[in-house]
Scaffold this active site. Sequence first.
Site, PDB file in Angstrom:
ATOM      1  N   ASP A 118      10.860  67.171 -50.239  1.00 60.68           N
ATOM      2  CA  ASP A 118      10.543  67.690 -51.574  1.00 60.68           C
ATOM      3  C   ASP A 118       9.530  68.836 -51.467  1.00 60.68           C
ATOM      4  O   ASP A 118       8.480  68.822 -52.111  1.00 60.68           O
ATOM      5  CB  ASP A 118       9.991  66.567 -52.454  1.00 60.68           C
ATOM      6  CG  ASP A 118      10.043  66.922 -53.944  1.00 60.68           C
ATOM      7  OD1 ASP A 118      10.784  67.855 -54.298  1.00 60.68           O
ATOM      8  OD2 ASP A 118       9.341  66.279 -54.732  1.00 60.68           O
ATOM      9  N   GLY A 158       3.534  64.390 -62.300  1.00 61.42           N
ATOM     10  CA  GLY A 158       4.786  64.899 -61.762  1.00 61.42           C
ATOM     11  C   GLY A 158       5.948  64.010 -62.135  1.00 61.42           C
ATOM     12  O   GLY A 158       5.849  63.115 -62.985  1.00 61.42           O
ATOM     13  N   MET A 216       7.477  61.767 -60.276  1.00 60.63           N
ATOM     14  CA  MET A 216       7.448  60.410 -59.746  1.00 60.63           C
ATOM     15  C   MET A 216       6.101  59.724 -59.915  1.00 60.63           C
ATOM     16  O   MET A 216       6.029  58.498 -59.889  1.00 60.63           O
ATOM     17  CB  MET A 216       7.799  60.429 -58.252  1.00 60.63           C
ATOM     18  CG  MET A 216       9.235  60.779 -57.968  1.00 60.63           C
ATOM     19  SD  MET A 216       9.605  60.679 -56.216  1.00 60.63           S
ATOM     20  CE  MET A 216       8.587  61.988 -55.567  1.00 60.63           C
ATOM     21  N   THR A 275       1.555  60.129 -61.089  1.00 61.94           N
ATOM     22  CA  THR A 275       0.432  60.817 -61.712  1.00 61.94           C
ATOM     23  C   THR A 275      -0.726  60.831 -60.729  1.00 61.94           C
ATOM     24  O   THR A 275      -0.977  59.834 -60.050  1.00 61.94           O
ATOM     25  CB  THR A 275       0.012  60.118 -63.010  1.00 61.94           C
ATOM     26  OG1 THR A 275       1.130  60.103 -63.915  1.00 61.94           O
ATOM     27  CG2 THR A 275      -1.144  60.848 -63.673  1.00 61.94           C
ATOM     28  N   ALA A 294      -2.922  65.757 -62.524  1.00 63.81           N
ATOM     29  CA  ALA A 294      -1.570  66.277 -62.760  1.00 63.81           C
ATOM     30  C   ALA A 294      -0.615  65.113 -62.925  1.00 63.81           C
ATOM     31  O   ALA A 294      -0.868  63.997 -62.460  1.00 63.81           O
ATOM     32  CB  ALA A 294      -1.123  67.179 -61.610  1.00 63.81           C
TER      33      ALA A 294
END
Length: 668
Positions: free
Chosen positions: A146, A27, A29, A31, A25
């Site tokens: 987060d 994201g 900020m 990988t 994946a």
Amino acid sequence: MDIQVADTLLNSLIDGRYRIRGRVARGGMATVYTAVDERLDRTVAIKIIHPNQARDAQMQLAGFVERFTDEAKTIARLTHPNVVAVYDQGIHGGLPYLVMEYVRGRTLRDILAERGRLNPSEALAIMEQMLAAIGAAHRAGLVHRDVKPENVLVAEAPSGGPANLVDGVVKVADFGLARAVEASSETEAGNQLMATVAYVAPELVTEGRADPRTDVYAAGIVLFEMLTGRVPYDGDRAVEVAWQHVDRDVPPPSTLVPGLPPVLDTLVVRATRRDPGARPTDAGALQTQVQMVRDDLGTAANAHTTVLRQIPSVEHPTMAVEQPTMVVSSVRPNERPTWARLPEQQREKPAPHRRRAAAPSSGFAERLRELAARLPGIAGSNRVAVIAVVVAIGLVAAMGGWWFGVGRYTETPALISMAGKDAQTQAERAGFVVKFADPRYSEAVAKDAVLDQDPASTDRIVRGGTITLTLSLGPERFPVPDVTGKTLDSAQLDLEQANLVVARGPDRYDDNLPKGVVISTNPKVGAVVKPGDKITVTVSKGKAPISVPDLVGKSINDTRSALRELGLKLAETYKDSDKPKDQVIAQSPQSGAGVETGAEVKVDVSKGPPEIPVPRVIDLPCPQAKQQLESQGFAVGVNINPNAVVRFQNPPENTPVPPGTQIVLTCF
């Protein structure tokens, strides 16, 4: 045409250990890749910070790497079955990375994308495990910052596949990663908002601060999304979405999905209140409420009824919770962070405050005023009536004075040192409302017992008033931070930030660490200590001024002379050896080590090979005698006639001599 750029990390070897096999994946900020740990032969997940994140931190790259490393160490110590474990960290190609547990399953985002929304039992099962993980972080002093479906992993369930969400194992990832990046992403305009805007708490938008209640808010939004299939706010720009969290209350999920039990609305509303003080204090407190709701829903289902008990409210634990009407003062655009200002924005007018019910005193005062107004009319007609009215007014005034001065008050019960639940039960049975302040550590009061109460015991309190309890976290204990290899100033700062007292012990020389760097601590790194304990640090003086020479192979006489010239002492130990006698065969310290003047150097000295007896060869033919002696390692010399018979030998028979000694034969 489409142009695809190959991922250069695929099949690369990181740190000589981790072989990248595939990308999982990507994201905002970092990988995430799957990799094989070739040292331990196991599959792991590797999260590598994006180059742009590191590029944003180039002005303070050293600080960024140090913060990222510190965060990785903190997360690695966070051991919990619902937390994605961190195994390792490092730098590859200038980019920090984390090596984590590989979870076989899907993210909650993938599940929601496939199914739209979840039923209440599935949503609460996932939420309970999420909060267990986040609660463990809160107890360790770590805020996630987060919380979102992308960071929630649902592993394959023991009962058969990821589709069984109630039995699935939930793991939360990315603890502390947002804070490590954010701390190194400061600009002149202020801190960037690293949290995902769909789940961001109002205080993070307006003030840039986060605490456990910030994670509680984000978890509440995740629960809202699981129940409804969407987040509460949407907009064209991220900043607009962020400020909707500040300006608006999260609606009850049942407004979007009719038929949801009211207790779920209460749960979501309480977790997502705009005022942090009105939310559960941390994830553990919210988890307790989720467990109660799960129990109630299960009980209701078994009884084929929809009667559910209410969750105890933070403000009024014994009362049914009303849908809150909250009033938040408007924030002027010029008070917002510069990055979040909306030009010409038309803000909604704040809702008017709800009018409180009139206090009992208002009715009493109104009656007094009414009687006083009627007195003139009464006085004109009946003097006895006037007296009666005056007496009545006096009695009423006296009773009112007693009520407001004494009667409505009672004594605050003594709750100190009681278990928190017992104290809450006792206070509520006496008709009081119980609130909980942030817990504190205590050396004297056991964990989860009442450390403090307000009002204090025996103080006057209004009947039915509020008692605020502060629970104890128990004695604060934590491991000694690892400061070896750091400069004294940096080590002292780390230890003082951990509320430890720093003392400097005697410095000593060290061949491996430069001057001014911490060699060791006492107590040792990892030892369990409490705040205020003294930590003695030993600092390196660098390499000692005298280098020990290489003495192995030298004679003992040469060794003595060499060490005497350097001002060093000699300790000799003689040992059997096949080396020549008086030759140095070992030394300590090793050659090149640094020592001070007067230091002792130990050497092992050879005694020489062990002696063997000379065999008798007299009366043997000289060639035969020579062959026999040489086969036993002796050198042989022959006098007169080498083909005659041996008449004499020197040394004589049975004389002990070292191997290789020459035997002289006289033959005639």
